[in-house]
Scaffold this motif. Structure first.
Motif: not given
Length: 218
Positions: A43-70
């Protein structure tokens, strides 16, 4: 993921702003769900702001455990944005200035989309409430007056670099974040403030004993 990532390694990756520092390259072991097989990936790990600058997507209520553990079952989201607030409009005639302006426009649009998602989820009943605090917010636009408010000018121009932060700067940023968070919760999520001590002054509500946990999601 099978391997445990040290905190220092995660911080180094988070600080790898693409224009200044290379990504942190690491090899980790993964297991999909409950499957016994373990695979390794680089893996090449970089500043998370490149993907989600506000860091909100991990807490979105529509996330499915079928695709992510978070996947988190949250009722409220309280976020703190350490940005400078409303950007100053500047016109550039040379390539560097034009590219910076274009980047800033795309960056703001991505942030606005994440903020809009908070409002949409709340309107749809997926969240009971949300508060998004801006450290650079114009003091005149606060939802309620705050006694002994640390003004925006005291923190909004603090440089974003790799220099050590002075203790006074940390205290100022933390105090203003706490003041704005308490004031916003008083206005938009008052039920979260029930039973918490507050200080009151001539200008209205002051600093609540609700503790602010730094920039990011509480």
């Amino acid at each position: 993921m099978v391997d445990t990532i040290p905190v220092a390694e995660a911080i180094a990756a988070s600080a790898a702003f693409p224009l200044l520092l290379p990504a942190v390259e690491r090899r980790y072991r993964f297991r999909k769900g409950t499957a016994p097989d373990v695979t390794e990936h680089t893996l090449h790990l970089t500043d998370g702001g490149v993907y989600d600058n506000l860091g909100l997507s991990v807490l979105e209520p529509d996330r499915s455990p079928e695709y992510t553990a978070q996947v988190y079952d949250v009722d409220y989201i309280v976020a703190s944005d350490a940005g400078p607030g409303q950007p100053r409009v500047a016109t550039g005639h040379f390539a560097a200035a034009r590219l910076k302006n274009s980047f800033d426009i795309v960056h703001r649009r991505a942030q606005n989309a994440a903020r809009a998602k908070l409002h949409e989820d709340r309107a749809a009943g997926k969240l009971r409430g949300s508060v998004h605090v801006y450290l650079g917010l114009d003091d005149k636009r606060l939802p309620v007056p705050v006694a002994d408010l640390l003004p925006a000018r005291a923190v909004s121009r603090y440089p974003t670099n790799f220099a050590a932060m002075a203790p006074t700067a940390r205290e100022d940023i933390s105090l203003r974040a706490e003041q704005l968070t308490a004031a916003s919760l008083d206005r938009w999520c008052p039920n979260l403030m029930l039973g918490r001590g507050r200080t009151w002054g001539p200008g209205g509500p002051g600093v609540s004993r609700l503790r602010h946990l730094g920039s990011g999601i509480i």
